[in-house]
Design a protein around this motif. Structure first.
Motif, short mmCIF file in Angstrom:
data_model
loop_
_atom_site.label_atom_id
_atom_site.label_comp_id
_atom_site.label_asym_id
_atom_site.label_seq_id
_atom_site.Cartn_x
_atom_site.Cartn_y
_atom_site.Cartn_z
N CYS A 172 113.63 17.01 35.90
CA CYS A 172 113.35 17.58 34.87
C CYS A 172 114.66 18.39 34.59
CB CYS A 172 112.37 18.59 35.22
SG CYS A 172 110.90 18.15 35.95
N CYS B 192 112.52 24.66 36.49
CA CYS B 192 112.44 23.57 35.87
C CYS B 192 113.34 22.50 36.57
CB CYS B 192 113.23 23.61 34.49
SG CYS B 192 113.07 22.04 33.60
N HIS C 228 106.37 18.92 32.21
CA HIS C 228 106.04 19.70 30.72
C HIS C 228 105.13 20.68 31.49
CE1 HIS C 228 107.84 17.67 27.49
NE2 HIS C 228 107.92 16.74 28.50
N SER C 229 104.62 20.80 32.64
CA SER C 229 103.86 21.94 33.21
C SER C 229 104.69 22.86 33.65
CB SER C 229 103.00 21.31 34.45
OG SER C 229 103.81 20.93 35.32
N SER D 281 100.88 18.60 21.19
CA SER D 281 101.85 19.78 21.32
C SER D 281 101.97 20.12 20.02
CB SER D 281 103.04 19.17 21.70
OG SER D 281 103.68 18.24 21.17
N LYS E 185 95.20 17.99 25.68
CA LYS E 185 96.21 18.41 26.75
C LYS E 185 97.21 17.57 26.56
CE LYS E 185 94.29 15.26 30.19
NZ LYS E 185 93.86 15.41 31.64
N GLN E 186 97.34 16.38 25.53
CA GLN E 186 98.33 15.47 25.54
C GLN E 186 98.98 15.82 24.30
OE1 GLN E 186 96.54 11.41 25.95
NE2 GLN E 186 96.85 11.43 28.06
N SER F 275 104.15 14.69 33.23
CA SER F 275 103.10 15.93 33.58
C SER F 275 103.78 16.99 34.44
CB SER F 275 101.74 15.41 34.20
OG SER F 275 100.96 14.30 33.42
N LYS F 276 104.63 16.68 35.32
CA LYS F 276 105.22 17.57 36.09
C LYS F 276 106.30 18.41 35.28
CE LYS F 276 108.50 17.86 39.89
NZ LYS F 276 109.32 16.84 40.85
N GLU G 115 106.71 26.29 33.31
CA GLU G 115 106.98 27.25 32.24
C GLU G 115 108.19 27.97 32.25
OE1 GLU G 115 103.46 29.79 33.00
OE2 GLU G 115 102.07 28.30 32.57
N GLN H 72 111.52 24.86 26.72
CA GLN H 72 110.65 24.34 27.68
C GLN H 72 111.11 23.53 28.61
OE1 GLN H 72 107.86 22.26 24.73
NE2 GLN H 72 109.08 20.58 24.98
#
Length: 463
Positions: free
Chosen positions: A74, A462, A454-455, A416, A413-414, A451-452, A457, A82
């Motif tokens: 990430c 990050c 973008h979850s 934005s 959930k997918q 998923s990891k 915060e 984000q």
């Protein structure tokens, strides 16, 4: 629909994270080790690469740090505030994706976005976007030409607001408005507006029926009344209901579609004649549920009995169905059919595929129904990457979601939220199926990483 940069939409597959780290140093080395020849030109400055690839002790170790073991998955996107997938890792997934036209399209997109202002014009597939100060792909799938290519004339339902503005803004007189192929004059407001049914059928509309139909039905009624008088042997009004009227003849100068709609209305006209004759013969108008007393009958009218509202409504439904036969595109016809069905509803009954418009105080089709209907049709231009992308955008369920729903529910959930265009768009996971088609393990791996990241915060968590 507002213009949404094609690159941003395609970011939903893999590219958002690359866009967040757009490199423009023409002297940087190409990241060929990360994409293994998928991209020809990816100039990456050493400072940026060191920032992304944590753990690199020196520039000489940079190639090694691009491996999966030392390359963090990430990286923080400062522009969007984000956590996103490390662009080098994202490009690695892209390189492994099956060879498809969609992949080729994304590769071309990436090539454009890694060019600077001086090199952007060297590729005919790219164009410089002065507003965003970046090299952009030359085609935008969210523009109406692209939608129309993929979903046909049904794309008009996405551009009605723009077309209404065009008609009102450019055509100020009744004659100029009615001559237009897409516009029609609104007598009540004395303005020119977009005529959707005229656009779809070629025949102007009035209250969702062909313009001129009312006058033609009066003509047909007089024709049928004359036929009744000529026969003159009716002893009971009920006999009119079984009577065979004379053949319908379309008057000169009247469109055949209007005549066809009128011809299918003989039962309505015949029932109206029956109600009038029933009263004229001394019968009680309202004893028969097929009839009713006219609401605004002239004081000197000899006959005030007419066909009931219920049967008139049923007759108009038949007329509209016949009118829709002139809509060549089956998807457009289906949407209009549902629109007619919704419009008949009130606030309490407006549900399912219909939604209540509080501003207009009327019931209409929901965005979800519209997008699902478009997505369900076969993709036109088989093999065209943009069309597969457009269909997947519809199927994602994101486009019809409101801001407070976008990404906040299990169904979205997918998705934005694109604040610039005020639109909920497919997020990074929504388009994995078409990019990694047939590669379940690779899709699962990419989905897990996206998923990891973008979850997460916060920037601190990050990397």
């Amino acid at each position: 629909m507002a213009r949404t940069t094609l690159f941003f939409i395609l970011a939903a597959v893999l590219l958002a994270d690359c866009h967040a780290h757009r490199w423009e140093d023409p002297h940087g080395a190409a990241v060929e080790s990360a994409v293994k020849g998928v991209l020809d030109i990816l100039p990456v400055p050493h400072s940026r690469r060191r920032a992304l690839l944590q753990g690199s002790a020196a520039e000489g170790q940079e190639e090694e740090t691009s491996s999966k073991t030392s390359n963090p998955q990430c990286a923080w996107d400062e522009d969007r505030a984000q956590c996103a997938v490390n662009p080098l890792l994202a490009l690695g997934f892209l390189e492994k994706a099956p060879e498809t036209k969609l992949k080729d399209l994304i590769v071309d997109m990436v090539k454009c976005h890694f060019k600077n202002k001086d090199t952007c014009g060297e590729d005919s597939k790219c164009r410089w976007d002065g507003l965003q100060n970046l090299c952009d792909y030359a085609v935008d799938v969210t523009e109406m030409d692209s939608f129309r290519k993929c979903v046909g004339v049904a794309s008009v339902f996405l551009e009605t607001t723009e077309k209404i503005a065009e008609c009102r803004g450019s055509l100020k007189t009744e004659d100029s408005c009615n001559i237009s192929k897409e516009c029609g004059w609104e007598e009540k407001t004395k303005t020119c507006s977009f005529d959707l049914l005229k656009y779809l059928t070629g025949v102007p509309s009035h209250e969702r029926l062909p313009r001129g139909l009312a006058a033609l039905l009066l003509y047909r009624g007089e024709e049928m009344a004359t036929g009744l008088q000529e026969e003159g042997d009716f002893t009971d009004a009920e006999q009119v209901l079984d009577w065979t009227p004379p053949p319908f003849t379309c008057p000169d100068g009247v469109d055949q579609i209007v005549c066809h709609v009128a011809e299918q209305s003989d039962d309505v006209v015949k029932t109206d004649l029956y109600c009038g004759l029933r009263q004229a013969m001394g019968g009680d108008c309202e004893e028969d549920e097929k009839c009713q007393i006219m609401k605004d009958a002239p004081e000197d009218a000899e006959v005030t009995c007419e066909i009931s509202d219920k049967l008139q409504k049923e007759g108009k439904a038949i007329q509209r169905e016949v009118y829709l036969e002139a809509v060549a595109n089956p998807v457009a016809a289906s949407v209009m059919r549902k629109e007619f069905e919704c419009i008949e509803g009130d606030k309490d009954s407006c549900d399912g595929d219909c939604v209540w418009n509080e501003d207009g105080k009327m019931c209409g089709i929901s965005g979800a129904y519209l997008f699902k209907t478009m997505a369900a049709q076969p993709v036109q231009y088989e093999g065209d990457a943009t069309c597969h992308l457009v269909q997947q955008m519809f199927l994602s369920g994101c486009l019809e979601s409101k801001e407070d729903e976008c990404g906040a529910t299990p169904e979205t959930k997918q998705c934005s939220w694109d604040a610039a265009d005020e639109l909920c768009i497919p997020g990074p996971l929504a388009l994995m199926d078409i990019l990694f088609e047939g590669e379940d393990e690779l899709k699962a791996e990419a989905t897990e990483v996206f998923s990891k990241c973008h979850s997460v915060e916060t920037e601190a968590d990050c990397a």
